[in-house]
Enzyme design. Structure first.
Site, PDB file in Angstrom:
ATOM      1  N   ASN A 256      -4.015 -35.020   3.657  1.00 45.20           N
ATOM      2  CA  ASN A 256      -5.455 -35.010   3.931  1.00 45.20           C
ATOM      3  C   ASN A 256      -6.136 -35.649   2.730  1.00 45.20           C
ATOM      4  OD1 ASN A 256      -8.128 -34.426   4.409  1.00 45.20           O
ATOM      5  ND2 ASN A 256      -7.945 -32.230   4.003  1.00 45.20           N
TER       6      ASN A 256
ATOM      7  N   LYS B 219      -9.133 -36.328   2.312  1.00 49.80           N
ATOM      8  CA  LYS B 219     -10.532 -35.885   2.155  1.00 49.80           C
ATOM      9  C   LYS B 219     -11.417 -37.123   1.934  1.00 49.80           C
ATOM     10  CE  LYS B 219      -8.834 -31.602   0.277  1.00 49.80           C
ATOM     11  NZ  LYS B 219      -9.205 -30.325  -0.274  1.00 49.80           N
TER      12      LYS B 219
ATOM     13  N   HIS C 244     -11.001 -27.527   9.097  1.00 49.80           N
ATOM     14  CA  HIS C 244     -10.657 -27.421   7.670  1.00 49.80           C
ATOM     15  C   HIS C 244     -11.680 -26.510   6.993  1.00 49.80           C
ATOM     16  CE1 HIS C 244     -10.072 -28.468   3.466  1.00 49.80           C
ATOM     17  NE2 HIS C 244      -8.868 -28.873   3.826  1.00 49.80           N
TER      18      HIS C 244
ATOM     19  N   GLU D  11     -13.248 -26.738   4.345  1.00 50.13           N
ATOM     20  CA  GLU D  11     -14.441 -27.418   3.812  1.00 50.13           C
ATOM     21  C   GLU D  11     -15.450 -27.684   4.926  1.00 50.13           C
ATOM     22  OE1 GLU D  11     -12.316 -30.553   1.775  1.00 50.13           O
ATOM     23  OE2 GLU D  11     -11.562 -29.055   0.373  1.00 50.13           O
TER      24      GLU D  11
ATOM     25  N   GLU E 175      -4.148 -22.255   5.583  1.00 49.58           N
ATOM     26  CA  GLU E 175      -4.619 -22.689   4.277  1.00 49.58           C
ATOM     27  C   GLU E 175      -5.513 -21.601   3.680  1.00 49.58           C
ATOM     28  OE1 GLU E 175      -4.475 -27.272   3.974  1.00 49.58           O
ATOM     29  OE2 GLU E 175      -6.428 -26.704   4.716  1.00 49.58           O
TER      30      GLU E 175
ATOM     31  N   GLY F  23      -7.147 -26.780  -3.566  1.00 48.75           N
ATOM     32  CA  GLY F  23      -7.699 -27.559  -4.676  1.00 48.75           C
ATOM     33  C   GLY F  23      -7.902 -26.756  -5.948  1.00 48.75           C
TER      34      GLY F  23
ATOM     35  N   SER G 200      -2.698 -26.355  -2.661  1.00 45.42           N
ATOM     36  CA  SER G 200      -2.074 -26.699  -3.945  1.00 45.42           C
ATOM     37  C   SER G 200      -0.556 -26.863  -3.862  1.00 45.42           C
ATOM     38  CB  SER G 200      -2.467 -25.671  -5.016  1.00 45.42           C
ATOM     39  OG  SER G 200      -3.869 -25.656  -5.191  1.00 45.42           O
TER      40      SER G 200
END
Ligand code: PEP
Length: 250
Positions: free
Chosen positions: A9, A11, A95, A97, A167, A173, A212
């Site tokens: 991904n 992003k 996701h 985010e 996730e 991240g 991560s």
């Protein structure tokens, strides 16, 4: 046995020049990846470039988001049919985010999942809890709620033509990875929840771990029985780092 899958991904990262060298790096050494299927999800605007560079290779591609609407007056959105125009195989939906920064609800994510499937895209449904939710002992409740939104709208059988990505938001991240056992426990919970409704679907669906993942921890994560690969953010932006993770696919 389920095929392992590793998806990058990107992003909101990339440039025409960087994408070119990243993809060249992946293509040069993709033969070193023996077991995992590999795909990348660039920003929409680079789908044309990436699809041209990857055509005819063993690496697939997909979008990072999709509209729940059919084409029309929806400024800034991209329809499932448009991703199909660029031969996307996958699309990420839900996701964290998107959920946290753009307010996507469980119901909206389920609608996006449905729209993706109606265009024959494979949705990669992201689920996962916030740190506060884990600390409050609500991890299973949150993951179940996110999963159930899709099952309620589309039926459990729809999951057979999807990929699920667990996730934990606190691991995305941040450099904090869930331990392989913590991840396995949630993957087993997700598979068990699906199995309560359909054992065949539970056995079939690939459940990826994301948060991560690096070359140094991928092999141990992927060795767990219910972890079928990874959804990779930061480490998918460098060919060597991403390939090292892909090579760990079981
Ligand atoms: C992600 O954004 O899906 C992700 C897992 O990111 P990272 O690998 O950087 O934690």
């Amino acid at each position: 046995m389920r095929q392992s899958l590793v998806v990058g991904n990107w992003k909101m990262n990339g440039s025409i020049q960087n994408n070119q060298s990243l993809i060249e790096g992946l293509k040069q050494n993709i033969a070193s990846v023996q077991r995992a299927e590999v795909a990348v999800c660039p920003p929409f605007v680079y789908l044309q470039q990436v699809s041209e560079l990857l055509k005819g290779t063993a690496i697939g591609w997909g979008g990072q988001n999709v509209s729940q609407q059919d084409p029309g007056a929806f400024t800034g959105e991209a329809a499932a049919s448009m991703l199909v125009d660029f031969s996307c195989k996958y699309v990420i939906v839900g996701h964290s985010e998107r959920r946290s920064l753009y307010g996507e609800s469980d119901e909206l994510v389920a609608e996006k999942f449905a729209k993706a499937q109606s265009a024959n895209l494979i949705p990669i449904l992201c689920v996962g809890e916030l740190l506060e939710e884990r600390e409050a002992g609500e991890m299973e409740k949150v993951v179940k709620r996110q999963l159930d939104a899709v099952i309620n709208l589309q039926g459990v059988a729809s999951l057979a033509k999807s990929v699920i990505a667990y996730e934990p938001v606190w691991a995305i991240g941040t450099g904090k990875t869930a331990t392989p056992q913590q991840a396995q426990d949630v993957h087993a919970f997700i598979r068990g929840r699906i199995a309560e409704q359909d054992g065949g679907v539970a056995e079939k669906v690939q459940i990826l771990y994301g948060g991560s993942v690096k070359g140094s921890n991928a092999a141990e994560l992927f060795s767990k029985p219910d972890i079928d690969g990874g959804l990779i953010g930061g480490a998918s932006l460098k060919a060597d780092d991403f390939l090292a993770i892909c090579q760990a696919g079981q």
